[in-house]
Scaffold this motif. Sequence first.
Motif, short mmCIF file in Angstrom:
data_model
loop_
_atom_site.label_atom_id
_atom_site.label_comp_id
_atom_site.label_asym_id
_atom_site.label_seq_id
_atom_site.Cartn_x
_atom_site.Cartn_y
_atom_site.Cartn_z
N ILE A 282 -6.49 -7.65 6.52
CA ILE A 282 -6.89 -6.25 6.25
C ILE A 282 -5.98 -5.31 7.07
O ILE A 282 -5.75 -5.53 8.26
CB ILE A 282 -8.36 -6.02 6.65
CG1 ILE A 282 -9.29 -6.90 5.77
CG2 ILE A 282 -8.75 -4.54 6.53
CD1 ILE A 282 -10.73 -6.88 6.24
N VAL A 283 -5.46 -4.29 6.40
CA VAL A 283 -4.66 -3.26 7.10
C VAL A 283 -5.44 -1.95 7.01
O VAL A 283 -5.82 -1.52 5.93
CB VAL A 283 -3.27 -3.08 6.43
CG1 VAL A 283 -2.46 -1.97 7.13
CG2 VAL A 283 -2.52 -4.40 6.47
N PHE A 284 -5.81 -1.39 8.17
CA PHE A 284 -6.52 -0.11 8.16
C PHE A 284 -5.55 1.05 7.98
O PHE A 284 -4.47 1.06 8.57
CB PHE A 284 -7.30 0.08 9.48
CG PHE A 284 -8.58 -0.71 9.53
CD1 PHE A 284 -9.60 -0.40 8.62
CD2 PHE A 284 -8.77 -1.68 10.49
CE1 PHE A 284 -10.78 -1.11 8.69
CE2 PHE A 284 -9.94 -2.38 10.54
CZ PHE A 284 -10.97 -2.12 9.63
N LEU A 285 -5.99 2.03 7.17
CA LEU A 285 -5.18 3.24 6.97
C LEU A 285 -5.96 4.38 7.61
O LEU A 285 -7.14 4.59 7.28
CB LEU A 285 -5.03 3.52 5.46
CG LEU A 285 -4.52 2.36 4.61
CD1 LEU A 285 -4.63 2.70 3.13
CD2 LEU A 285 -3.08 2.05 4.96
N THR A 286 -5.39 5.05 8.56
CA THR A 286 -6.14 6.14 9.21
C THR A 286 -5.22 7.30 9.60
O THR A 286 -4.06 7.12 9.91
CB THR A 286 -6.88 5.60 10.45
OG1 THR A 286 -7.61 6.67 11.04
CG2 THR A 286 -5.97 4.98 11.47
N ALA A 287 -5.88 8.48 9.58
CA ALA A 287 -5.12 9.67 9.96
C ALA A 287 -5.67 10.26 11.23
O ALA A 287 -5.06 11.06 11.89
CB ALA A 287 -5.22 10.70 8.84
N ILE A 288 -6.83 9.86 11.63
CA ILE A 288 -7.56 10.58 12.66
C ILE A 288 -7.01 10.39 14.06
O ILE A 288 -6.61 11.30 14.75
CB ILE A 288 -9.04 10.17 12.67
CG1 ILE A 288 -9.67 10.56 11.33
CG2 ILE A 288 -9.79 10.90 13.81
CD1 ILE A 288 -11.10 10.11 11.20
N SER A 289 -7.00 9.17 14.50
CA SER A 289 -6.82 9.00 15.93
C SER A 289 -5.95 7.79 16.24
O SER A 289 -5.93 6.79 15.52
CB SER A 289 -8.21 8.80 16.55
OG SER A 289 -8.09 8.29 17.81
N LYS A 290 -5.31 7.91 17.33
CA LYS A 290 -4.56 6.77 17.80
C LYS A 290 -5.16 6.27 19.10
O LYS A 290 -4.54 5.54 19.85
CB LYS A 290 -3.08 7.17 18.04
CG LYS A 290 -2.33 7.56 16.80
CD LYS A 290 -0.93 7.99 17.21
CE LYS A 290 -0.29 8.80 16.07
NZ LYS A 290 0.98 9.37 16.48
N LYS B 139 5.45 -3.98 5.79
CA LYS B 139 4.27 -4.61 6.41
C LYS B 139 3.45 -5.39 5.37
O LYS B 139 3.08 -6.55 5.56
CB LYS B 139 3.37 -3.56 7.06
CG LYS B 139 3.85 -3.20 8.46
CD LYS B 139 2.79 -2.42 9.23
CE LYS B 139 3.31 -2.23 10.66
NZ LYS B 139 2.39 -1.51 11.47
N VAL B 140 3.23 -4.73 4.23
CA VAL B 140 2.42 -5.38 3.18
C VAL B 140 3.14 -6.63 2.65
O VAL B 140 2.54 -7.69 2.44
CB VAL B 140 2.12 -4.37 2.05
CG1 VAL B 140 1.49 -5.09 0.85
CG2 VAL B 140 1.18 -3.28 2.55
N ALA B 141 4.50 -6.43 2.50
CA ALA B 141 5.28 -7.56 1.99
C ALA B 141 5.13 -8.78 2.89
O ALA B 141 4.89 -9.91 2.43
CB ALA B 141 6.75 -7.17 1.86
N VAL B 142 5.26 -8.52 4.21
CA VAL B 142 5.14 -9.64 5.16
C VAL B 142 3.75 -10.28 5.08
O VAL B 142 3.60 -11.50 5.00
CB VAL B 142 5.44 -9.15 6.61
CG1 VAL B 142 5.05 -10.23 7.63
CG2 VAL B 142 6.88 -8.76 6.75
N LEU B 143 2.74 -9.42 5.07
CA LEU B 143 1.35 -9.93 5.04
C LEU B 143 1.10 -10.79 3.80
O LEU B 143 0.55 -11.90 3.87
CB LEU B 143 0.36 -8.77 5.04
CG LEU B 143 0.02 -8.19 6.42
CD1 LEU B 143 -0.90 -6.99 6.24
CD2 LEU B 143 -0.65 -9.23 7.29
N LEU C 184 2.98 -14.01 4.00
CA LEU C 184 2.30 -14.93 4.91
C LEU C 184 1.05 -15.55 4.27
O LEU C 184 0.82 -16.77 4.31
CB LEU C 184 1.88 -14.15 6.18
CG LEU C 184 1.40 -15.02 7.31
CD1 LEU C 184 2.56 -15.77 7.93
CD2 LEU C 184 0.71 -14.15 8.37
N HIS C 185 0.30 -14.69 3.61
CA HIS C 185 -0.93 -15.16 2.98
C HIS C 185 -0.64 -16.22 1.91
O HIS C 185 -1.28 -17.28 1.84
CB HIS C 185 -1.70 -13.97 2.37
CG HIS C 185 -2.97 -14.39 1.74
ND1 HIS C 185 -4.09 -14.68 2.47
CD2 HIS C 185 -3.33 -14.58 0.42
CE1 HIS C 185 -5.07 -15.04 1.67
NE2 HIS C 185 -4.62 -14.99 0.39
N VAL C 186 0.40 -15.86 1.10
CA VAL C 186 0.76 -16.79 0.02
C VAL C 186 1.18 -18.14 0.60
O VAL C 186 0.76 -19.22 0.15
CB VAL C 186 1.86 -16.19 -0.87
CG1 VAL C 186 2.44 -17.24 -1.80
CG2 VAL C 186 1.31 -15.01 -1.66
#
Length: 726
Positions: A79-87, A116-120, A123-125
């Motif tokens: 799972i990759v979280f997408l966020t704009a709020i806070s670091k 990032k998605v490509a690597v993930l 890896l999963h595959v």
Amino acid sequence: MTAVLLVDDRRQNLVALEAILEPLGHELVSVLSGQEALRTLLQREDFAAILLDVQMPGLDGFETATLIKQRERTRDIPIVFLTAISKERQHVFRGYEVGAVDYVFKPFQPEILRSKVAVLVDLHVKTEQLRQQAELLALQGMAELRRESAARYRQLADAMPQIVWTADVRGRPTYFNRGFIEYTGLSARERGADVWQHLVHPEDREDMLSRQRRALESVEVFEAEYRIRAADGSYRWHLGRAVPMANPDGGAEFWIGTATDIHDRKRIEEGQGFLLDAGVELLRTLDVEVALREVANLAVPVLCDACEFDLEDTSLSEDELTPERIRVALVSYGRTLGSFTLRAEEGRHFDETDLDLARALAQRGALAVESARLYTEAERRARASRALETIADGVVLLDREGCVLLWNVAAERITGLAAADVVGRRASEAIPGYARFAERVPADGSRPETVPIEHEGRELWLSFSAVEFDEGTVYTFRDLTEERALEQLRSNLVATVSHELRTPLAAIYGAAVTVRRPDIDVGAEMSDRLLEIIEAESNRLVEIVNDLLLASHLDSGRLQLAIDTVDARALTTSVVEAARTHLPEGITLTLASARKLPPVQADEQQLRQVLVNLVDNAVKYSPEGGPVTVTVGESEDYVLWTVSDQGLGIPPAERRRVFEKFYRLDPNMTRGIGGTGLGLYICRELVSRHDGRIWVEANNGRGSKFCVEIPVATTTVPARQSVTSV
Ligand code: ADP
């Protein structure tokens, strides 16, 4: 093709993401909420990655991730979280806690996101491929293992001496071990579905097949005993067992069966049962032939196909065994009584077990023969001893020690000694006079010896014969007491009669000589006296001779009576009056007669003779004188006479004997009273020929009282008696 799930509550964000990732060539699935993401994941799980917006109404990104991670099938999807709020660190930390693999911050930099998605995804595959490969490998390994263990099982099964087979759920054979193949000799082609039908003995087949059917239906252990045909065509008993092998659902997957050779055990069992039956049969009868036939009936076909008892064949010295024939000797107490031969036909081969069984059977057969023979012998002896019991002669059997083994009924009757008091005892103690006869009787049966034996005051004259044999001595004896007494009487008679005849003869001779003497003149008176004596003594001689003649006629049955009606009163009166004419001194003779008497049925002359004899005796045996009384009266259908005196009397023990021929109480005439001993004998014989009775009683303690009964005359005279007298 792999898929990526995109989750964001804003459509424009989703469109932007799709645009960025499109060049990767993956399938992109976009949804607008956490709930929708979960629903999608329920339907398909083949996502290589999930891009998840953190800030969403309803379920936010963290909560959605938590739920995804809780489900086993989706737990491993990165799972990759997408966020704009806070670091902020705390925020990032929470994301990792719920299983995020990365964060991407808005606004996205397209290359970074894409790579990032490509690597993930990559890896999963790869991970997935590895897993599948590992699974495949594991499966292959198992298959190999299975193959190996099946081979081992077969090796094991082949090494076993039993027959081992497997069958499918419907009972169709799938494998037979070496043991089976070697035993049955069947080729692969012959080992079809119906192989057992052909192999099992016809007599056992039905039972075996029905048990097999039941086991297949109920999926329970099958067990049965049956004979299986061997390669050489013979049959041997087996214990067959088959166990269902369960599959994971609990049903049968296949059957493993074994057949164990129980032939010898079964044969011994069968043999024992058979011997038991045979024993019973043999006990049931004492007829050898019947017994042996019963045993033969039992032996065929269980033990053999034919058999034969031969009671003539006593030459067999050693038992013989070939596969087709057994011959054993019937031996009892070391003696060969015959032979027993058993024969086998096709499909049966005799072995040691059969020989043992045949021997055991022969032993019982021999016993039956022996006991039947003993029985026959015992029967024969019993018959012989029954004969001994019934013969009239006394028989005594003594053993070598002189003990009595047998004392038959006649011996009891003759001696009055009961067998119970004699048998088992020493003869010298049990049998009176034993010593005397044992010493006098020759033991070779050459001649009998008459020996007097005294027992309980009686003297018995017994004539003994003896024969010695292996086991002792047998004596037979007969009672000669009466013959001996008669003998005695006869010799007495000669003396008596000679004396009786000599007395009157001497008187006659003396008188005649005197009358004729020339030297003396006797005178007329004297001469008359002497002539009277001659007349009287001549009469006496005639009487004696008449008695002898009458007795002899009676003996030979030549005397015949002239039966008629006789006036008892008149007859008695005339007898008494005649007697009165020559009564000696001191004797008074009285008659007491009933006034009216019925006539009797008699020969008058003979009846008179009876009465005269009785009156003469009463007078004669009253030497000192005294009253003699004659009575005559009626007694039921008889007329009864009594003649009583007060003379010498007769002792009770002699009362029966005085009626015997020639019997005299005082044979030597010590009292000087002469007689022939024929008078009462003649009376008894005459009375019995009149169907009457005669007996003697004591006369009130003094003298005797003779009684005679003669039947009263009926209207007609019986024809058989109306004959003339001599
Ligand atoms: P006998 O010629 O001796 O008289 P009997 O046959 O008439 O023969 O009698 C047999 C025996 O019976 C006699 O010898 C005698 O001993 C005995 N006897 C017979 N009558 C009498 C009697 N009235 N009293 C005693 N003894 C008697």
